[in-house]
Design an enzyme around this catalytic site. Structure first.
Site, PDB file in Angstrom:
ATOM      1  N   HIS A 277       0.852  -1.197   0.000  1.00  0.00           N
ATOM      2  CA  HIS A 277       0.000   0.000   0.000  1.00  0.00           C
ATOM      3  C   HIS A 277       0.886   1.244   0.000  1.00  0.00           C
ATOM      4  CE1 HIS A 277      -2.880   3.011   1.283  1.00  0.00           C
ATOM      5  NE2 HIS A 277      -3.835   2.176   0.932  1.00  0.00           N
TER       6      HIS A 277
ATOM      7  N   GLU B 131      -4.159   2.315  -7.216  1.00  0.00           N
ATOM      8  CA  GLU B 131      -4.528   3.377  -6.278  1.00  0.00           C
ATOM      9  C   GLU B 131      -3.628   4.597  -6.484  1.00  0.00           C
ATOM     10  OE1 GLU B 131      -6.678   1.692  -2.528  1.00  0.00           O
ATOM     11  OE2 GLU B 131      -4.551   1.873  -2.154  1.00  0.00           O
TER      12      GLU B 131
HETATM   13  P1  PGA Z   1      -9.730   5.681   0.738  1.00  0.00           P
HETATM   14  O1  PGA Z   1      -8.552   4.633   0.921  1.00  0.00           O
HETATM   15  O2  PGA Z   1     -10.928   4.903   0.228  1.00  0.00           O
HETATM   16  O3  PGA Z   1      -9.952   6.260   2.083  1.00  0.00           O
HETATM   17  O4  PGA Z   1      -9.285   6.679  -0.262  1.00  0.00           O
HETATM   18  C1  PGA Z   1      -8.296   3.643  -0.029  1.00  0.00           C
HETATM   19  C2  PGA Z   1      -7.005   2.969   0.327  1.00  0.00           C
HETATM   20  O5  PGA Z   1      -6.067   3.660   0.756  1.00  0.00           O
HETATM   21  O6  PGA Z   1      -6.889   1.733   0.213  1.00  0.00           O
END
Ligand code: PGA
Length: 234
Positions: free
Chosen positions: A100, A149
């Site tokens: 992540h 992401e």
């Molecule tokens: P968020 O986080 O939905 O709060 O943007 C997603 C993530 O970091 O996996």
């Protein structure tokens, strides 16, 4: 839905939130209300300290929710203080979020470590969900599921006024998913993450190349998360 996998994945990433009792409260409220459908895969990723209790609650309630971890060790079992190895975690979880952007940024996690973690997961029957920030992030060997992401899209969803979140557009996320599938094969599952809420989830899951969503902030809220699951399954 894209590629050979017709499933829709809704993956809740709680990050460093919820006590055990808050976690159990969430399970008891969400569990009975989310749709039970073969092609809807709901996964919750609590903190390590809640995993075991959440697992019990899901099993006892016979809820359609799978359990995931937010990380795992790049090493096997042994003298690695503070680490949770895949061989121990596989008694509890079926999936692990790896690499992540918060781990890369705040804990110095490198591409090499993510690759090691991926191998540990694969060798211990845990599905690695590797987070990538864009096309340039290296893909660890054997990885079949990624979360795209973009860092600028993370955690803007519920903190702003409705609709003002900075999520990528469904078209932008779909374009990236399509690029990734061209590069790594159509079997690759691509999950979108970054400010997903009930107001935008539908737009993402109907896109041809997107196999589901990774939900941070909005997954902490019981009603919001139930709504996300319902909308995604329609
Ligand atoms: P968020 O986080 O939905 O709060 O943007 C997603 C993530 O970091 O996996």
């Amino acid at each position: 839905m894209a590629g050979l996998d017709k499933n829709i994945w809704i993956i809740a990433n709680w990050k460093s939130n919820k006590t055990i009792s808050e976690a159990l409260d969430w399970v008891s409220q969400v569990g009975p209300k989310v749709p039970k459908k073969d092609n809807l895969k709901i996964v919750v990723c609590p903190t390590f300290s809640s995993l075991s209790e959440v697992k019990k609650a899901i099993t006892v309630g016979n809820f359609p929710i799978l359990l995931g971890a937010q990380d795992l060790s790049p090493f096997g079992a042994g003298a690695y203080t503070g680490e949770e190895s895949a061989g121990l975690l596989n008694q509890l979880v079926e999936l692990a979020i790896l690499g992540h952007s918060e781990r890369r940024k705040d804990f110095g996690e490198t591409d090499e470590m993510v690759a090691e973690k991926t191998q540990q997961a694969l060798g211990n029957n845990i599905t690695p969900l590797v987070c990538i920030q864009g096309e340039e992030t290296p893909m660890p060997e054997g990885c079949q599921m990624v979360a795209y992401e973009p860092t600028w899209a993370i955690s803007t969803g519920l903190t702003n006024t409705p609709g003002a979140g900075k999520a990528d557009t469904p078209e932008g996320a779909n374009k990236m998913a399509s690029l990734l599938k061209q590069k790594y094969g159509s079997n690759l599952k691509v999950i979108y993450g970054g400010s997903v809420t009930a107001s935008n989830v539908k737009g993402f899951v109907i896109e041809e190349n997107i196999n589901g969503v990774l939900v941070g902030n909005a997954s902490l809220d019981v009603e919001e998360f139930i709504e996300i699951c319902k909308l995604a399954s329609q």
